[in-house]
Structure formats: structure tokens, C-alpha cells
Scaffold this motif. Sequence first.
Motif, PDB file in Angstrom:
ATOM      1  N   ASN A  35      11.637  22.158  -7.553  1.00 41.90           N
ATOM      2  CA  ASN A  35      11.079  21.269  -6.598  1.00 41.90           C
ATOM      3  C   ASN A  35       9.491  21.250  -6.736  1.00 41.90           C
ATOM      4  O   ASN A  35       8.645  20.140  -6.666  1.00 41.90           O
ATOM      5  N   MET A  36       8.801  22.432  -7.182  1.00 37.62           N
ATOM      6  CA  MET A  36       7.328  22.499  -7.472  1.00 37.62           C
ATOM      7  C   MET A  36       7.197  21.465  -8.665  1.00 37.62           C
ATOM      8  O   MET A  36       6.055  20.614  -8.626  1.00 37.62           O
ATOM      9  N   LYS A  37       7.860  21.257  -9.405  1.00 43.00           N
ATOM     10  CA  LYS A  37       7.815  20.577 -10.650  1.00 43.00           C
ATOM     11  C   LYS A  37       8.033  19.053 -10.448  1.00 43.00           C
ATOM     12  O   LYS A  37       6.852  18.028 -10.638  1.00 43.00           O
ATOM     13  N   TYR A  38       8.829  18.762  -9.556  1.00 42.10           N
ATOM     14  CA  TYR A  38       8.998  17.376  -8.996  1.00 42.10           C
ATOM     15  C   TYR A  38       7.805  17.147  -7.897  1.00 42.10           C
ATOM     16  O   TYR A  38       7.651  15.851  -8.245  1.00 42.10           O
ATOM     17  N   PHE A  39       7.517  17.891  -7.264  1.00 41.68           N
ATOM     18  CA  PHE A  39       6.614  17.627  -6.282  1.00 41.68           C
ATOM     19  C   PHE A  39       5.073  17.335  -7.167  1.00 41.68           C
ATOM     20  O   PHE A  39       4.395  16.356  -6.615  1.00 41.68           O
ATOM     21  N   GLN A  40       4.647  18.133  -7.926  1.00 43.75           N
ATOM     22  CA  GLN A  40       3.577  18.139  -8.665  1.00 43.75           C
ATOM     23  C   GLN A  40       3.764  16.417  -9.693  1.00 43.75           C
ATOM     24  O   GLN A  40       2.414  15.881  -9.334  1.00 43.75           O
ATOM     25  N   THR A  41       4.611  16.063 -10.289  1.00 48.77           N
ATOM     26  CA  THR A  41       4.633  14.873 -10.947  1.00 48.77           C
ATOM     27  C   THR A  41       4.536  13.670 -10.003  1.00 48.77           C
ATOM     28  O   THR A  41       3.831  12.835 -10.028  1.00 48.77           O
ATOM     29  N   LYS A  42       5.471  13.678  -8.763  1.00 51.03           N
ATOM     30  CA  LYS A  42       5.206  12.766  -8.026  1.00 51.03           C
ATOM     31  C   LYS A  42       4.091  12.471  -7.044  1.00 51.03           C
ATOM     32  O   LYS A  42       3.440  11.418  -7.061  1.00 51.03           O
ATOM     33  N   LEU A  43       3.368  13.649  -6.732  1.00 47.47           N
ATOM     34  CA  LEU A  43       2.272  13.924  -6.158  1.00 47.47           C
ATOM     35  C   LEU A  43       1.123  13.035  -6.857  1.00 47.47           C
ATOM     36  O   LEU A  43       0.201  12.410  -6.769  1.00 47.47           O
ATOM     37  N   GLY A  44       1.135  13.521  -8.217  1.00 48.76           N
ATOM     38  CA  GLY A  44       0.231  13.200  -9.226  1.00 48.76           C
ATOM     39  C   GLY A  44       0.078  11.660  -9.575  1.00 48.76           C
ATOM     40  O   GLY A  44      -0.801  11.059  -9.618  1.00 48.76           O
ATOM     41  N   GLU A  45       1.592  11.222  -9.491  1.00 47.08           N
ATOM     42  CA  GLU A  45       1.514   9.742  -9.579  1.00 47.08           C
ATOM     43  C   GLU A  45       0.961   9.009  -8.536  1.00 47.08           C
ATOM     44  O   GLU A  45       0.293   8.050  -8.522  1.00 47.08           O
ATOM     45  N   MET A  46       0.945   9.427  -7.171  1.00 40.29           N
ATOM     46  CA  MET A  46       0.675   8.801  -6.153  1.00 40.29           C
ATOM     47  C   MET A  46      -0.672   8.724  -6.147  1.00 40.29           C
ATOM     48  O   MET A  46      -1.459   7.758  -5.815  1.00 40.29           O
ATOM     49  N   ALA A  47      -1.325   9.880  -6.209  1.00 37.56           N
ATOM     50  CA  ALA A  47      -2.706  10.207  -6.150  1.00 37.56           C
ATOM     51  C   ALA A  47      -3.536   9.149  -7.185  1.00 37.56           C
ATOM     52  O   ALA A  47      -4.345   8.607  -6.891  1.00 37.56           O
ATOM     53  N   LYS A  48      -2.964   9.015  -8.569  1.00 34.69           N
ATOM     54  CA  LYS A  48      -3.565   8.201  -9.274  1.00 34.69           C
ATOM     55  C   LYS A  48      -3.643   6.740  -8.857  1.00 34.69           C
ATOM     56  O   LYS A  48      -4.411   6.008  -9.347  1.00 34.69           O
ATOM     57  N   LYS A  49      -2.236   6.215  -8.451  1.00 30.52           N
ATOM     58  CA  LYS A  49      -2.146   4.987  -8.004  1.00 30.52           C
ATOM     59  C   LYS A  49      -3.232   4.401  -7.058  1.00 30.52           C
ATOM     60  O   LYS A  49      -3.491   3.374  -7.025  1.00 30.52           O
ATOM     61  N   HIS A  50      -3.816   5.437  -6.091  1.00 32.49           N
ATOM     62  CA  HIS A  50      -4.539   5.206  -5.151  1.00 32.49           C
ATOM     63  C   HIS A  50      -6.308   5.467  -5.425  1.00 32.49           C
ATOM     64  O   HIS A  50      -6.796   5.674  -4.703  1.00 32.49           O
ATOM     65  N   GLY A  51      -6.205   6.025  -6.641  1.00 31.29           N
ATOM     66  CA  GLY A  51      -7.656   6.185  -6.982  1.00 31.29           C
ATOM     67  C   GLY A  51      -8.086   7.532  -6.546  1.00 31.29           C
ATOM     68  O   GLY A  51      -9.206   7.754  -6.766  1.00 31.29           O
ATOM     69  N   GLU A  52      -7.266   8.680  -6.517  1.00 29.81           N
ATOM     70  CA  GLU A  52      -7.330   9.744  -6.389  1.00 29.81           C
ATOM     71  C   GLU A  52      -6.642  10.783  -7.407  1.00 29.81           C
ATOM     72  O   GLU A  52      -6.125   9.937  -8.376  1.00 29.81           O
ATOM     73  N   ARG A  53      -7.018  11.844  -7.495  1.00 27.82           N
ATOM     74  CA  ARG A  53      -5.906  12.944  -8.576  1.00 27.82           C
ATOM     75  C   ARG A  53      -5.646  14.180  -8.024  1.00 27.82           C
ATOM     76  O   ARG A  53      -6.416  14.841  -6.934  1.00 27.82           O
ATOM     77  N   ILE A  54      -4.616  14.661  -8.495  1.00 29.99           N
ATOM     78  CA  ILE A  54      -4.123  15.980  -8.361  1.00 29.99           C
ATOM     79  C   ILE A  54      -5.030  16.930  -8.919  1.00 29.99           C
ATOM     80  O   ILE A  54      -5.465  16.805 -10.099  1.00 29.99           O
ATOM     81  N   LEU A  55      -5.320  18.271  -8.013  1.00 29.82           N
ATOM     82  CA  LEU A  55      -6.263  19.184  -8.782  1.00 29.82           C
ATOM     83  C   LEU A  55      -5.423  19.919  -9.573  1.00 29.82           C
ATOM     84  O   LEU A  55      -4.400  20.226  -9.489  1.00 29.82           O
ATOM     85  N   ASN A  56      -6.204  20.170 -10.851  1.00 33.41           N
ATOM     86  CA  ASN A  56      -5.543  21.013 -11.791  1.00 33.41           C
ATOM     87  C   ASN A  56      -5.747  22.507 -11.378  1.00 33.41           C
ATOM     88  O   ASN A  56      -6.470  23.212 -11.681  1.00 33.41           O
ATOM     89  N   THR A  57      -4.740  23.080 -10.738  1.00 32.08           N
ATOM     90  CA  THR A  57      -4.485  24.242 -10.604  1.00 32.08           C
ATOM     91  C   THR A  57      -3.221  25.117 -10.734  1.00 32.08           C
ATOM     92  O   THR A  57      -2.481  25.710  -9.747  1.00 32.08           O
ATOM     93  N   LYS A  58      -2.852  25.015 -11.971  1.00 32.64           N
ATOM     94  CA  LYS A  58      -1.630  25.681 -12.469  1.00 32.64           C
ATOM     95  C   LYS A  58      -1.366  27.061 -12.391  1.00 32.64           C
ATOM     96  O   LYS A  58      -0.191  27.259 -12.056  1.00 32.64           O
ATOM     97  N   PRO A  59      -2.297  27.923 -12.164  1.00 37.14           N
ATOM     98  CA  PRO A  59      -2.058  29.249 -11.950  1.00 37.14           C
ATOM     99  C   PRO A  59      -1.438  29.579 -10.882  1.00 37.14           C
ATOM    100  O   PRO A  59      -0.999  30.674 -10.480  1.00 37.14           O
ATOM    101  N   ASN A  60      -1.672  28.567  -9.745  1.00 35.60           N
ATOM    102  CA  ASN A  60      -1.257  28.901  -8.486  1.00 35.60           C
ATOM    103  C   ASN A  60       0.307  28.173  -8.570  1.00 35.60           C
ATOM    104  O   ASN A  60       0.550  26.866  -8.489  1.00 35.60           O
TER     105      ASN A  60
END
Length: 516
Positions: free
Chosen positions: A376-401
Motif C-alpha cells: 500500500n505504501m508503494k501504491y500511495f507514493q505513486t498515486k499521491l506523487g501523480e496527483m501532486a504533479k498534476k496540480h503543480g505541487e510535488r511529493i517530498l523525497n523522504t524515502k528513508p521514512n
Amino acid sequence: RSPSERQTRQTSNFLRPSDMNSDILKAAEGIVSSAYISQGASSRRSREKLIHSLLTQRCLPRKPWDDRTIALFMAEIASMDSNNFPDNAGVGEREGRVFSRLVAGRHHGLAHGIGRSGDVGAIQPKAAGSSLLMRLATAMALHTIKISGVPAAQACLLLPVATGMAHLLTFCCLRMRHRKQEPKEGGPTRSSMPRYVVWPRIDQKTCLKSIVSAGFEPIVVENIRDNDLLRTDTKAIEAAIQKVGPENVLCVLTTASCFAPRAPDKLEEVAEICKKLSVAHVINNAYGLQSPKVMGRIDRAARKGRVDVFIQSTDKNLMVPVGGSIVAGFDKKLIDDISKTYPGRASMAPVMDVFLTLVGMGEEGWKSLIAQRKENMKYFQTKLGEMAKKHGERILNTKPNPISLAITVDTLILDQKRGASYVGSMLFRRCVSGPRVVACGTKKSVCGIEFLGYGSHCNEYPHNYLVMACAIGMTKGNIDLFLQRLEKVIKEIRKEQKKTTRAVERKVVTKDSKSS
């Protein structure tokens, strides 16, 4: 017989799987066909074998128990407590009396609680069933910790308090251990007891309050910003210990599970520092039990350096009601000492919740939930990143978390009055719980300490952001529904922004026309 002897006999009889009393079965055969009675007795024996296996192996059952098996076990357990004896004459001030049938049913007839006045983990002579349940729940909790990534763990303690109070009890126990130590030449005495807890900053009030409430002074160590990520400043931790003197530091309190953009602390490096300087190391692992990655870090830290205790929440990891914690470690004597720090008896409810959940989950169920959360974490990261990019925002790069993730909301500000936090309030009104907005420059005082940029774990984080967690028990359906509602909120904000822009443009045009 003494109470302990009576209890031993009760428990040993319960340990032996046996058919229902043969006289009862024979009497039943006079009413119903013996073939049918034999079939029913066989079904009961299969359930008794499961119970016997739990009592002898004292670990998570491999497969989940069904509700009928659990109900049978709980009924047998309750019958072993004195308040449920048919001929008991209780004349003490505490005899497990329960006025409400609803309350009695909610607690399965177990009313004596756990522990005794001197030790929350002690056996109660008149509550053999409750004591047995407590020991089994503790054994299963330890097994869960081991299979989740810390096989070196030696002991754990189930406490009927949330993690903040568990930290406080741990600090009190560590202080008492210092008092018991014979003063060495040039070593600490009663007049120079440890007074500090070194604490890498995590903007969460509970840890700080537990330090102060236990009578210690926190030394806050700021994090280092590495692009989007906030990392542990291990050099600053060692410098802080050396500055006040290792003998004056009770422990270092690190964090293994946290909200993005903060990364979990560098547990291995801190553990090595603590070992080198002979300073205790306590880990706040509130919701890290559900992550093998986090648990692996704790295990490696204990192998390479010093880890005294790591504390996790029962509700955040095991999906039970709020009110319990698991204190675990690598020294059984220390865990026993923490158990003896708890004043008085304690509620059975959180322990029972853990027991019922773990037998109903089983080892297979637990591992399945862990694997599902990771996917679910992988799925969430992918979908959230796509939505953020679509609306001019971005997902923060915090992979160690491995549990938390965040997106910027810098362009989703309507006006000065309705700042970045307005996104969070709009989500809440649409029945979205959990995520929160952290706005730049928030000031807050906690326990007399002033924090700048509170919520972002540092003084000057460059983004406003929306942070959330992908926790155990979450489904892809939950994620999709959240994303749908977040998109609606973003679209509403964009619509409002366009209205505001047009209104401003009209004012400018009107002003220009008047001027001309």
C-alpha cells in the motif's frame, strides 16, 4: 495449600487437553445419538488442541483462531478467577464485584486486573485466569516483536498506558537504577544524579512531556536538513553529552518512527555513541512495529551499540483501542525493574485487547498485514506523487521514512486569513481524518521550550506541506477515497483562487479607467 500451590494446580489441570467429562457425554448419549455426540466431542477436542498448543508453545498461533475457540478459551480463563467461583465468599474491599452486566460482559468476567501493588507483572493468587492471560499476551507480544525484525529481543512488558506514560515509567526506573548503584570513586552520587535527557528534535508533545514530567531537563538537538529530508545530527548528540558530562545524562531518547519529512533517527550511530560513553539509550518506536525496515534498524543498533529499551504503541500497531504500550528490550532484568516501577495494580482491558487480537490474527495474519501495508505504501507514493504533479505541487523525497509521506501545498493558499492549514480543515469537513498541514514559521511553546517552525521538526523548513501515514490496516480503497476527496479540495481552492484573481483584475481595470 498455599495460594500459589492452588494456582499451580488449577493451571496444570487447564493445561491438559481432555474431552468433556465422560459422565456428561454418556448422559448426553441417552438423549441424542452417540454418533452425533462423538462428533461434537471431536470438534471440542480440536479446539482444546489449539488451546493446549498456545499454553505450551507460548507464541502466536500459526493460523488465526475462530471466534468460537476464543470464546471457549475466555470462558475457561474467567472460571479460574475467584470472583467467578460459584461458591466464593469474598469479604475484601476488592473482590472483582461488577454492578453492570454490560461492563462484566465487556470484560469477559475478568475484574481483578493485572499485577499486585509491588509489580504490575506479578501473579495474583485469586486471579489465576487473569494472570495466565497476561503472561500469554506478553509472550505473544514478544514473539510478534521477534518475527517483525528484532529476534534478539529478550523480554517485553505490556503496560495499560499509552507510550508517553511508558516513557515516563522507563525514565523513573533508570533513575532508580542510578540510585541503587554504589558510588564509585569519582562517580555519580545522590547529589550528582543524572538530570538531562538528550533528545533529537521531534515535534511531538508526548516525548517532551514525559521527560519533563519525570523530572528531567531535555537537551534538544536540532536536525540537519538534507534537501527535503531531516536527518539526525549525531555529532551534535555526542557533543551535547560531552558538554554536560555523560554521568549527568540519564539517556538519549531517539525516534524510530515519525512523520515525514523527518527521517527516523540514525539508531546504529547513536547506539555506538551511547555504548562508548556509557549512556542509556531509549527508542521511541510508537508505530514502528508494523515496519520490518524500522525493526531491523533497532536490531542492528542493539547488536552494534547500546539499546536499553524500545517502546511501541498497541493501538497504532495492533489495531486495538487506545491505552496500551509494549516496552521491550534486551535485558530481562531491566524490563522486570520497569514492571516494578508501576505503582499498584492495573487494568486488564488493554492486555486483553492485545491477547484477543493476536490469537484472532495469528502469525499468518500478522505477516499478511505487514506485507499488505508495504504494498500500500508503494501504491500511495505513486498515486499521491501523480496527483501532486498534476496540480503543480510535488511529493517530498523522504524515502528513508517507510511509513509516512508528504506533499507540498505551497500554491494552495487562498489568502492571508486562509493559509496553508485551510487545506487540512477542508479535508476534515469532508470526513478525512489523519493528515495534517504544517505551515512554515509556526511558533509554539511546549514545556517552557520555544520552538520555531513547530510541526516541521526544524526551525526553517522551506515548504508548507500536507503529511499523512500509510499505516497497518489501511486498504487501497481508503487511499483511493482520500485521493478523490483531496482532488476535490484542490479543485475548489483553484476555483476560489481564479475568482479572487478575476476580482482583483476587475478592480485594477476600474481604477485605471477612473484615472484616465
